[in-house]
Motif scaffolding. Structure first.
Motif, short mmCIF file in Angstrom:
data_model
loop_
_atom_site.label_atom_id
_atom_site.label_comp_id
_atom_site.label_asym_id
_atom_site.label_seq_id
_atom_site.Cartn_x
_atom_site.Cartn_y
_atom_site.Cartn_z
N VAL D 8 0.87 -1.18 0.00
CA VAL D 8 0.00 0.00 0.00
C VAL D 8 0.90 1.23 0.00
O VAL D 8 1.80 1.34 0.84
N LEU D 71 -3.28 7.06 -3.66
CA LEU D 71 -3.05 5.96 -2.71
C LEU D 71 -3.67 4.68 -3.27
O LEU D 71 -4.85 4.66 -3.61
N GLY D 73 -3.59 0.06 -3.23
CA GLY D 73 -3.11 -1.24 -2.77
C GLY D 73 -2.77 -2.09 -3.98
O GLY D 73 -3.47 -2.05 -4.99
N VAL D 74 -1.68 -2.83 -3.89
CA VAL D 74 -1.23 -3.69 -4.97
C VAL D 74 -1.08 -5.11 -4.46
O VAL D 74 -0.48 -5.33 -3.41
N ASP D 75 -1.63 -6.06 -5.20
CA ASP D 75 -1.45 -7.48 -4.89
C ASP D 75 -0.84 -8.10 -6.14
O ASP D 75 -1.45 -8.10 -7.20
N ASN D 100 -3.66 -7.31 -9.05
CA ASN D 100 -4.87 -6.65 -8.55
C ASN D 100 -4.44 -5.30 -7.99
O ASN D 100 -3.53 -5.23 -7.18
N ARG D 102 -5.97 -1.77 -6.20
CA ARG D 102 -7.14 -1.18 -5.55
C ARG D 102 -6.92 0.31 -5.34
O ARG D 102 -5.86 0.70 -4.83
N PHE D 103 -7.92 1.08 -5.70
CA PHE D 103 -7.82 2.54 -5.55
C PHE D 103 -8.33 2.91 -4.18
O PHE D 103 -9.48 2.63 -3.83
N LEU D 104 -7.51 3.60 -3.39
CA LEU D 104 -7.85 3.78 -1.97
C LEU D 104 -8.06 5.22 -1.52
O LEU D 104 -8.42 5.44 -0.36
N ASP D 105 -7.85 6.24 -2.33
CA ASP D 105 -8.17 7.55 -1.76
C ASP D 105 -9.65 7.85 -1.87
O ASP D 105 -10.10 8.89 -1.45
N SER D 106 -10.36 6.90 -2.40
CA SER D 106 -11.70 7.24 -2.80
C SER D 106 -12.64 7.24 -1.61
O SER D 106 -12.61 6.35 -0.78
N ASN D 116 -17.60 -0.22 -9.59
CA ASN D 116 -16.31 -0.40 -8.95
C ASN D 116 -15.22 0.58 -9.38
O ASN D 116 -14.04 0.25 -9.30
N ASN D 119 -11.97 -0.35 -10.77
CA ASN D 119 -11.38 -1.57 -10.23
C ASN D 119 -12.06 -2.77 -10.86
O ASN D 119 -12.67 -3.58 -10.17
#
Lengths: 134, 134, 134, 134
Positions: D8, D71, D73-75, D100, D102-106, D116, D119
């Motif tokens: 992250v 910001l 997250g990356v998997d 994968n 994931r967009f996190l500032d949202s 989504n 995403n």
DNA sequence: TTTT
DNA sequence: TTTT
């Protein structure tokens, strides 16, 4: 062996802080809702609801800074326990023991990153401030 | 959001292979014993016992190649479900859906890595055999 | 934020143990070959070759128990560094700092799991031997 | 074997979208700044700067929705490559192939989770909408 | 070449 | 109901 879980999700309710009866160690628990990255047959996005346990200083930080809906990252391990239920049956519990919790509801920090908004886990450092291995 | 679990441990029993009643999809389940890396107050090493679910071709590979005591690595995600128990109460289940299972007791391969001993997950490739990003 | 890497693979060579010049801290380095789970266009299984750094007691355990070809699990974090190369250019290095190393060349243990074959990371315990959170 | 990385952090610059010359596959690259959870000898919080590669539809989503400072997250998995540099020397590259993102500032979603926000990784589903394994 |  |  190896046992590692990483989650990003939101608290379903405010966290609960307690202290262990004997040693008085702080422990916070909550449920994390983690949206799935795929949809079900009805085209709905479901979530998993995962019980999290946090110990000690991080328990108190979580109780102080988090609330229902907070977005966090969790780095921890799966723990299983079992206990005898009221009906005399053995019940099995699976939960995540968080070793590192990151607060992600990012109002960007005003201090250029020096402080850490309750993300104070500096005791878990592996750093040796010296030398270059490769 | 993110939901990732990685485990290394041993099967507590032989795996169980079934097929879903409607679609006939293969699904194998077993419990993975994962030794903890620390000892308890009595100096004993405990373990966590984690339910694993594997689907489709990997389910059949697991049923064919694994047995009680087999050492494996699991890369997957946590899934929670709940159902109504016989006593009318809601029961909560947490399990790992394995997306990748690696067989680890195996002697180093004799074929230079061409075959894959039942670890056949080639359908999950992200490879583009071309170009150099950075 | 979050930074977690888990690997299972084999050492490409014997590990190298050194000590930092100032503090005399033990540090072991090696390259881990991690077979990919998919094949390339030619149907060959390739591998990634990942630099690993281990500190302190675990560094010494690795140096004592591991050798070329050993199968291990690594739980750690990615670290990036840069330095000025001999030609005056800045060079960028990415490596895994192992926080937990598991030895997986399992000759099953003779002692029922009490000892841990050099996997002695008991200092990294979060256990509180008391109480049941959920 | 196993190869999994979860991160992250924030993009250091706007992402770069390109297409592979032969197949025309979309690929986006950027550097992720991941703040460390501990401070150095000077009490400063440092970061690791980790190269990320994203392929196909997710590459286009990243190019459309992300920018410097986002910001996420990356998997994904670690990939190593090497190539011959201009000076004739072999240069080694380590990067994360994101499976994968994931967009996190949202802001929390207004639509109850149906959409989504780019995403869109529904092609990576392991779901079987039927049956209860344990 | 580094984000907040 | 627990593996080594």
């Amino acid at each position: 062996m190896l046992n590692r879980t990483i989650l990003v999700g939101r608290l379903t309710k405010d966290p609960e802080l307690r202290y262990t009866p004997n040693s008085g160690v702080a422990v916070t628990t909550f449920i994390l809702a983690v949206d799935r990255s795929f949809t079900n047959r009805q085209g709905e996005r479901e979530a998993d609801f995962i019980p999290i346990v946090v110990w000690r200083k991080q328990a108190e930080n979580c109780a102080n800074y988090l609330k229902k809906g907070s977005l966090i990252g969790v780095d921890g391990r799966i723990q299983t326990r079992n206990y005898e239920a009221n009906d005399g049956q053995r019940r099995y519990v699976t939960e995540i023991v968080a070793e590192n919790v990151r607060f992600l509801d990012s109002k960007p920090r005003q201090d250029g990153g020096k402080s850490n908004q309750g993300n104070d886990f500096s005791e878990v450092g592996y750093e040796v401030d010296e030398d270059v291995p490769f």
